[in-house]
Design a protein around this motif. Structure first.
Motif, mmCIF file in Angstrom:
data_model
loop_
_atom_site.group_PDB
_atom_site.id
_atom_site.type_symbol
_atom_site.label_atom_id
_atom_site.label_comp_id
_atom_site.label_asym_id
_atom_site.label_seq_id
_atom_site.Cartn_x
_atom_site.Cartn_y
_atom_site.Cartn_z
ATOM 1 N N ALA A 152 0.820 -1.218 0.000
ATOM 2 C CA ALA A 152 0.000 0.000 0.000
ATOM 3 C C ALA A 152 0.856 1.272 0.000
ATOM 4 N N GLN A 198 -14.818 -1.543 8.667
ATOM 5 C CA GLN A 198 -14.031 -0.332 8.832
ATOM 6 C C GLN A 198 -13.750 -0.076 10.318
ATOM 7 N N LEU A 254 -11.088 -2.557 11.518
ATOM 8 C CA LEU A 254 -9.759 -2.181 11.018
ATOM 9 C C LEU A 254 -9.222 -0.978 11.798
ATOM 10 N N LEU A 268 -12.492 1.486 3.141
ATOM 11 C CA LEU A 268 -11.850 0.439 2.333
ATOM 12 C C LEU A 268 -11.421 0.904 0.938
ATOM 13 N N THR A 281 -6.132 -0.562 0.376
ATOM 14 C CA THR A 281 -6.419 -1.335 1.599
ATOM 15 C C THR A 281 -7.015 -2.686 1.232
ATOM 16 N N CYS A 282 -7.925 -2.680 0.264
ATOM 17 C CA CYS A 282 -8.527 -3.943 -0.197
ATOM 18 C C CYS A 282 -7.446 -4.914 -0.661
ATOM 19 N N GLU A 313 -4.335 -5.075 0.242
ATOM 20 C CA GLU A 313 -3.600 -5.627 1.392
ATOM 21 C C GLU A 313 -4.436 -6.694 2.099
ATOM 22 N N TYR A 330 -2.719 -9.589 4.484
ATOM 23 C CA TYR A 330 -3.521 -9.829 5.700
ATOM 24 C C TYR A 330 -4.036 -11.271 5.693
#
Ligand SMILES: [Zn+2]
Length: 432
Positions: free
Chosen positions: A13, A288, A291, A332, A336-337, A339, A344
């Motif tokens: 990212a 969200q 996270l 998101l 981020t998606c 990752e 993740y």
């Protein structure tokens, strides 16, 4: 030695996609990510060995493979068998009776079908929970994909025998197939394995394994847990000692602030399954919020009886849209998606050296074709991938340095044979 040259390479990212790089793969690992050297062949000069195999990625994105953090692979056998029902009647009236008719050999072929579908969509690793997991392990070993496999445990007479199965499976398969297979312990959920939760946690601790469990999937589950124990399912799991070992928790849809704090405190990894949650009418997980609280959230498809496919790009797009839906368009973002669906996910499965394109990491890589109309123009490759990319755009897949698909052609599995077997077997299973 393989060299993947050209294309746009995802470096995480912070750095995003970069051009002008090449990735050097030796054995199962990435050994170098360096500026491209297009004019020279790349022989292994020191050893005098044969020339490197060059994979041309021009016109493609090069990414770590996607990680499906929650599925039941062999449920491919029940795709479109029972739809448009709520979770509880769906399980008790349709799915469980059909599953009781499945043989070990069925699980092998159903798993292979899932693996084919996953490879075609760019998935290089998956977390599974089901029964006869030795058969899924066989399919994983043969196909070359990577997986963390959890034999499911439910309360009842067979519970002790099932614990013994976990021991045997771990002894045979944990860390095997060149490290591509990990075994986890899979108590199904607090409402189906309430007696066995603490025993499962003890066994996981004893064997050094992680736990894979369903938690707080529906409002009904949470309400019944509160009525019966005065505790949420997440509190029940915590009291039973589940979080004393690394835990992967699927769903976490109906969670209180206290639940989120427990997940954070115990570093529980969450697998978010937006399609299954929508299709079964379970609700929307506060992704969200989790996270932001510091909880790791990965993406899963769940099984193909509640999805009904294993397409991680589609799944992640729905995760993004679902998070944004209620006036939160910044939630998101695409990076981020990406990752969530790669590094993740790898962490959630317990693979510490998977999910990034960097020296020392496992060479689990995919090439995504960006030549199609839905990719044009290409202002922001991460946005193109998440918001308009299709699973079928994935053309080449490498796991642990081995080619599983090259320009759309599968290298390790006989697709026609698998489709034929599953069609035959599904007919028999469906016949009550
Ligand atoms: Zn599930």
């Amino acid at each position: 030695m393989k060299v993947i040259r050209g294309g746009r390479v995802w470096l995480g990212a912070a750095e995003g996609f970069r051009e002008g790089l090449e990735i050097v793969v030796e054995g199962s690992r990435i050994t170098d990510v360096r500026p491209s050297q297009p004019d020279q062949p790349t022989p292994s000069q020191e050893t005098g060995a044969r020339e490197a195999e060059v994979i041309d990625a021009t016109g493609h994105l090069v990414l770590p493979g996607f990680v499906n953090a929650h599925t039941h692979a062999a449920m491919t056998l029940l795709r479109s068998y029972a739809d448009d029902m709520a979770l509880h009647p769906w399980l008790t009236e349709a799915i469980w009776p059909a599953e009781a008719r499945m043989t070990p050999e069925d699980i092998y072929w159903g798993s292979l079908l899932a693996i084919i579908e996953m490879i075609r969509g760019g998935t290089t690793a998956f977390a599974d929970m089901y029964f006869f997991e030795d058969q899924t392990a066989r399919a994983v070993a043969e196909s070359g994909i990577r997986a963390a496999l959890a034999p499911g445990l439910v309360d009842g007479e067979a519970f002790e025998a099932r614990l013994q199965t976990v021991r045997e499976l771990a002894a045979t398969w944990h860390g095997e197939a060149g490290g591509r297979i990990r075994i986890m312990v899979g108590p199904h959920a607090p409402y189906t394995a309430s007696q066995g939760l603490s025993r499962a946690a003890e066994l996981a601790g004893e064997l050094g394994l992680a736990i894979h469990i369903h938690l707080s999937e529906t409002r009904k589950e949470v309400e019944e847990s509160l009525a019966q124990h005065g505790l949420t399912p997440i509190q029940v799991a915590e009291r039973a000692g589940v979080f004393q070992v690394p835990t992967l928790a699927a769903h976490c849809v109906h969670v209180t602030d206290g639940d989120v704090e427990l997940l954070r405190e115990h570093r529980v990894k969450v697998a978010h399954n937006p399609t299954s949650n929508m299709k079964l009418g379970s609700g929307r997980a506060p992704v969200q919020k989790m996270l932001q609280a510091g909880v790791l959230v990965a993406i899963g498809t769940d099984g193909t009886a509640s999805n009904n496919d294993l397409d991680m790009l589609e799944e992640t797009r729905l995760a993004a849209f679902l998070a944004k839906m209620e006036e939160a368009p910044q939630a998101l973002p695409a990076a981020t998606c990406l990752e969530m669906m790669t590094v993740y996910g790898a962490e959630a499965l317990g693979f510490a050296d998977v999910g990034r394109i960097a020296p020392g990491y496992q060479a689990d890589l995919i090439l995504v074709d960006t030549s199609g109309p839905h990719w044009t123009p290409l202002f922001d490759p991460a946005a193109n991938l998440i918001y308009s990319g299709k699973g079928a755009d994935v053309k080449t897949v490498v796991v642990a340095g081995e080619l599983l698909m090259e320009r759309g052609e599968l290298k390790t599995v006989d697709e026609e044979r698998v489709l034929h077997e599953v069609r035959q077997r599904a007919q028999r299973i469906a016949r009550a």
